[in-house]
Design a protein around this motif. Structure first.
Motif, short mmCIF file in Angstrom:
data_model
loop_
_atom_site.label_atom_id
_atom_site.label_comp_id
_atom_site.label_asym_id
_atom_site.label_seq_id
_atom_site.Cartn_x
_atom_site.Cartn_y
_atom_site.Cartn_z
N PHE A 49 0.87 -1.17 0.00
CA PHE A 49 0.00 0.00 0.00
C PHE A 49 0.91 1.23 0.00
CE2 PHE A 49 -2.37 -3.33 2.12
CZ PHE A 49 -3.69 -3.16 1.70
N SER A 50 0.51 2.27 -0.70
CA SER A 50 1.35 3.46 -0.74
C SER A 50 0.54 4.71 -1.05
CB SER A 50 2.45 3.31 -1.81
OG SER A 50 3.30 4.45 -1.80
N ARG A 51 1.07 5.84 -0.59
CA ARG A 51 0.52 7.13 -0.98
C ARG A 51 1.09 7.58 -2.33
NH1 ARG A 51 -2.36 9.23 3.11
NH2 ARG A 51 -2.01 8.33 5.18
N SER A 52 2.17 6.95 -2.74
CA SER A 52 2.73 7.21 -4.05
C SER A 52 1.95 6.43 -5.10
CB SER A 52 4.20 6.79 -4.10
OG SER A 52 4.98 7.56 -3.22
N THR A 53 2.19 6.74 -6.35
CA THR A 53 1.49 6.06 -7.44
C THR A 53 2.18 4.73 -7.71
OG1 THR A 53 0.96 8.22 -8.38
CG2 THR A 53 0.65 6.31 -9.80
N ILE A 54 1.49 3.65 -7.39
CA ILE A 54 2.02 2.31 -7.66
C ILE A 54 1.00 1.52 -8.47
CG2 ILE A 54 3.61 2.17 -5.72
CD1 ILE A 54 1.42 0.68 -4.14
N PRO A 55 1.47 0.76 -9.48
CA PRO A 55 2.85 0.62 -9.91
C PRO A 55 3.34 1.85 -10.69
CG PRO A 55 1.42 -0.57 -11.39
CD PRO A 55 0.56 -0.09 -10.28
N HIS A 56 4.66 2.05 -10.66
CA HIS A 56 5.29 3.08 -11.49
C HIS A 56 5.46 2.52 -12.89
CE1 HIS A 56 8.02 6.43 -12.46
NE2 HIS A 56 8.66 5.50 -13.18
N LEU A 57 4.96 3.22 -13.89
CA LEU A 57 5.00 2.72 -15.27
C LEU A 57 6.21 3.31 -16.00
CD1 LEU A 57 1.20 2.78 -16.17
CD2 LEU A 57 2.53 1.08 -14.93
N ARG A 58 7.31 2.63 -15.87
CA ARG A 58 8.55 3.11 -16.44
C ARG A 58 8.46 3.18 -17.97
NH1 ARG A 58 14.47 0.14 -15.86
NH2 ARG A 58 15.68 1.74 -16.96
N GLY A 59 8.90 4.29 -18.51
CA GLY A 59 8.94 4.46 -19.96
C GLY A 59 7.68 5.04 -20.55
N LEU A 60 6.63 5.18 -19.73
CA LEU A 60 5.37 5.76 -20.22
C LEU A 60 5.21 7.17 -19.65
CD1 LEU A 60 2.43 3.19 -20.06
CD2 LEU A 60 3.36 4.29 -22.08
N PRO A 61 4.78 8.13 -20.46
CA PRO A 61 4.48 9.46 -19.92
C PRO A 61 3.37 9.35 -18.88
CG PRO A 61 4.52 9.48 -22.32
CD PRO A 61 4.57 8.04 -21.91
N GLU A 62 3.46 10.13 -17.81
CA GLU A 62 2.46 10.06 -16.75
C GLU A 62 1.05 10.33 -17.28
OE1 GLU A 62 3.58 12.58 -13.52
OE2 GLU A 62 5.13 11.19 -12.80
N ALA A 63 0.94 11.11 -18.33
CA ALA A 63 -0.37 11.41 -18.92
C ALA A 63 -1.04 10.15 -19.46
CB ALA A 63 -0.21 12.45 -20.02
N ASP A 64 -0.26 9.10 -19.71
CA ASP A 64 -0.81 7.86 -20.27
C ASP A 64 -1.05 6.77 -19.22
OD1 ASP A 64 -0.66 9.04 -22.77
OD2 ASP A 64 1.30 8.17 -23.24
N TRP A 65 -0.69 7.04 -17.98
CA TRP A 65 -0.77 5.99 -16.96
C TRP A 65 -2.21 5.55 -16.69
CZ3 TRP A 65 3.19 6.76 -12.38
CH2 TRP A 65 4.49 6.76 -12.91
N LEU A 66 -3.10 6.49 -16.57
CA LEU A 66 -4.48 6.15 -16.19
C LEU A 66 -5.11 5.18 -17.18
CD1 LEU A 66 -6.64 6.87 -14.01
CD2 LEU A 66 -7.52 8.57 -15.62
N ALA A 67 -4.79 5.36 -18.45
CA ALA A 67 -5.40 4.54 -19.50
C ALA A 67 -4.98 3.07 -19.42
CB ALA A 67 -5.05 5.10 -20.87
#
Length: 246
Positions: A154-172
């Motif tokens: 559990f974390s307050r940070s965004t997990i998992p971290h999607l290495r190599g993807l722009p953060e704008a694309d993480w939600l998708a």
């Protein structure tokens, strides 16, 4: 397995002092929560746990069950453990937040079932994150779990971290989950975790569930598609009043 629902309720709150007694369209917030939880088919009994005489007297006034607990407790888990010691007939204990008057019966059932089926020692809820603002908000706790739905972290940070993807694309990518703080425990496990020493991970993130993972307890993560509407602030109370009126 007999299941007990416990609603921890404190009067002192930094953001909303006296919140349990706040009026929510003719009934107090704690009464709304109590009546909602008491009607859940998954629970055999329900009671409020408090260290405040005002809350204790109020719950009795509307016919609810309530127990006084120590004022020294640091968490709702500790309060639930104190009560659970006095009720050995209940093998499963649910810790229901006292500021969630719209909790769905299905969500209560989803937390109780894995414990009854022997899938874990502790159970909780999560739902997919659908809002980009929540994805990067440290006040929104995230969880990752394995193929058996057991929590890995559990974390307050965004997990998992999607290495190599722009953060704008993480939600998708659809791989981020928000933790919802409804907990169920085997009674035996609850009595074990309450006195455990603080773990560094818990101290770093300010998340007590990391203490449980650190000490080797299994936490089953059931999924729900229904957001829980909590009342953390006076502004949230106004929203809840509007919701009840609709």
């Amino acid at each position: 397995m007999k299941t007990l629902g416990i609603i921890p309720a404190r009067y002192a709150s930094t953001r909303f002092p006296g919140k349990p007694l706040a009026d929510l369209n003719g009934k107090s917030l704690i009464q709304r929560v109590y009546e909602r939880v008491a009607a859940a088919p998954a629970l055999d009994d329900v009671m409020v746990a408090t260290d405040d005489q005002r809350i204790y007297d109020h719950v009795l006034s509307f016919g609810g069950k309530v127990q006084m607990t120590s004022a020294e407790h640091q968490s709702g888990t500790d309060r639930c453990a104190e009560i659970s010691r006095n009720f050995p007939d209940f093998e499963v204990v649910l810790n229901v937040q006292g500021d969630e008057p719209f909790l769905a019966y299905e969500q209560i059932e989803r937390v109780a079932n894995p414990l009854r089926r022997g899938l874990a020692q502790i159970a909780t809820l999560a739902m997919p994150i659908a809002d980009a603002a929540d994805l990067f908000n440290p006040n929104v706790v995230k969880v990752v779990f394995n193929a058996q739905k057991l929590a890995m972290y559990f974390s307050r940070s965004t997990i998992p971290h999607l290495r190599g993807l722009p953060e704008a694309d993480w939600l998708a990518q659809g791989c981020h989950y928000r933790h919802i703080g409804l907990y169920g425990y085997l009674r035996s496990t609850l009595l074990e975790i309450a006195p455990l020493p603080l773990a560094d991970l818990e101290r770093f993130e300010a998340l007590e569930q990391l203490r449980w993972l650190y000490h080797g307890k299994s936490v089953y993560v059931e999924l729900t598609d229904q957001a829980i509407i909590g009342v953390d602030t006076p502004e949230d109370l106004e929203k809840a009043r509007t919701f009840l009126d609709t």
